[in-house]
Write a protein that holds these residues in place. Structure first.
Motif, mmCIF file in Angstrom:
data_model
loop_
_atom_site.group_PDB
_atom_site.id
_atom_site.type_symbol
_atom_site.label_atom_id
_atom_site.label_comp_id
_atom_site.label_asym_id
_atom_site.label_seq_id
_atom_site.Cartn_x
_atom_site.Cartn_y
_atom_site.Cartn_z
ATOM 1 N N ASP A 124 -6.024 -8.457 0.361
ATOM 2 C CA ASP A 124 -6.677 -7.149 0.262
ATOM 3 C C ASP A 124 -6.215 -6.352 -0.957
ATOM 4 N N GLU B 19 2.038 -4.934 -3.309
ATOM 5 C CA GLU B 19 2.322 -4.423 -4.648
ATOM 6 C C GLU B 19 3.600 -4.998 -5.252
ATOM 7 N N ASN C 239 0.823 -1.207 0.000
ATOM 8 C CA ASN C 239 0.000 0.000 0.000
ATOM 9 C C ASN C 239 0.860 1.261 0.000
ATOM 10 N N GLU D 294 -3.175 -5.214 -1.487
ATOM 11 C CA GLU D 294 -2.238 -4.163 -1.088
ATOM 12 C C GLU D 294 -0.775 -4.561 -1.227
ATOM 13 N N ALA E 165 -2.421 -8.746 3.434
ATOM 14 C CA ALA E 165 -2.166 -7.628 2.515
ATOM 15 C C ALA E 165 -2.356 -8.077 1.068
#
Length: 356
Positions: free
Chosen positions: A292, A296, A244, A294, A289
């Protein structure tokens, strides 16, 4: 110690140098090597550069029985304007002494050894390949040589530096790899030798690496040895995650190697004003993460590859495909920045480069 005069014995039987496209990592060695000895009553002594050749050790030498040894790895690069460049070699020698302290090995004088190292690299400069992505790998190491089966620190040692021309770590370019999250084996624990570069840390990971490769993965992501929850390292590299917009890397906790590439990446990210934190991160948090959307980017960082992007993580049958298994924009930018500084293509505003 006061710097001792360096003896240089030049080889009269020069080896033929391999073609750049035929260089394998760590299989070809230059014409000369550096050696220095230690005896408890006189300290480090007799520094010399001699022709590369086998060494002779007594079968009772303590290195064979108790594994008292440390090593380092760094590189010399040839710039486009024909300069010879070393990347933060002072940090390697500092870390070598920290490893030695943990293994009860006497410290070297870093300033003197730096001078010896520069003279060795200068003597062997024709071995530094010039093709992009290539370099001269430098391996300093110390072994215990006392002839004694007592379980105690050796009273004598041999410090050596050998050199090996190496090609690009990645054939066909920098590509994301698949990593297996290791659940059974442990790399290191707090209070152990995980912060030292010592032989046993690496051979103890072979079974986990073999298991990972048998399952189609390139390497292993190690979890902490106590709870098997917190992420530590990937293979022989440090690990970073972009979550994120923020870059997260496991904090140094007494069982994680303080990588010089890791250190450099953190400094560059701070300079770029990209959020970067060193903290504990669990595999559960990472998977959440990912779930979700997030997570990357992920990449390993170390001397050999500089940046090794992670395209897939496999954990308990769950697969995390990161950035569509493509190298991320930040990973590529960091790779270009660090390698650009190392090879003299970019301005070294950090004073990381030592010219030989």
């Amino acid at each position: 110690m006061n710097e001792k005069e360096l003896e240089i014995v030049k080889s009269t039987n020069k080896k033929s140098k391999p073609q750049t496209d035929q260089i394998s990592f760590g299989k070809t060695f230059t014409d000369h090597m550096f050696i220095m000895d230690y005896e408890a009553d006189i300290g480090w002594n007799n520094p010399r550069i001699v022709p590369y050749e086998p060494i002779t050790l007594d079968p009772a030498s303590m290195i064979f029985h108790y594994g008292q040894t440390v090593f380092e790895g760094l590189k010399a690069y040839r710039s486009e304007d024909n300069r010879i460049l070393l990347f933060r070699p002072d940090k390697n020698l500092q870390r070598l002494n920290l490893s030695s302290e943990r293994l009860s090995i006497p410290a070297i004088d870093e300033e003197s050894v730096m001078n010896y190292l520069k003279q060795l690299v200068s003597l062997e400069q024709d071995w530094i390949p010039t093709t992009e992505g290539t370099s001269l790998y430098i391996r300093p190491f110390i072994i215990a040589t006392e002839t004694n089966l007592s379980v105690a620190p050796s009273q004598s040692y041999k410090f050596m530096i050998i050199l090996s021309p190496v090609g690009s770590y990645f054939s066909g370019g920098i590509k994301p790899v698949s990593i297996n999250v290791e659940e059974q084996f442990t790399r290191a624990v707090k209070g152990g030798t995980g912060t030292a570069k010592t032989a046993g840390n690496y051979s103890s990971g072979y079974q986990a690496q073999a298991k990972a490769k048998n399952e189609g993965n390139a390497d292993v992501l190690w979890l902490d040895g106590l709870e098997k929850r917190y992420i530590e390292e990937v293979g022989s590299m440090n690990i970073f995650f972009k979550i994120n917009g923020e870059v997260v890397t496991p904090e140094l906790n007494g069982s994680i190697l303080n990588g010089i590439t890791r250190m450099s990446i953190i400094e560059v990210l701070n300079e770029w004003e990209i959020p970067v934190v060193e903290r504990k991160i669990s595999i559960e948090e990472l998977y959440q993460a990912y779930a979700d959307g997030e997570l990357e980017e992920a990449f390993g960082a170390g001397t050999a590859a500089v940046i090794s992007p992670v395209g897939e993580l496999n954990w308990l049958g769950r697969k995390m495909v990161i950035n569509n298994n493509q190298i991320g924009a930040l990973s590529k930018k960091l790779y270009d920045e660090i390698t650009g500084i190392q090879t003299g293509k970019l301005v070294d505003s950090h004073q990381w480069i030592l010219e030989v």
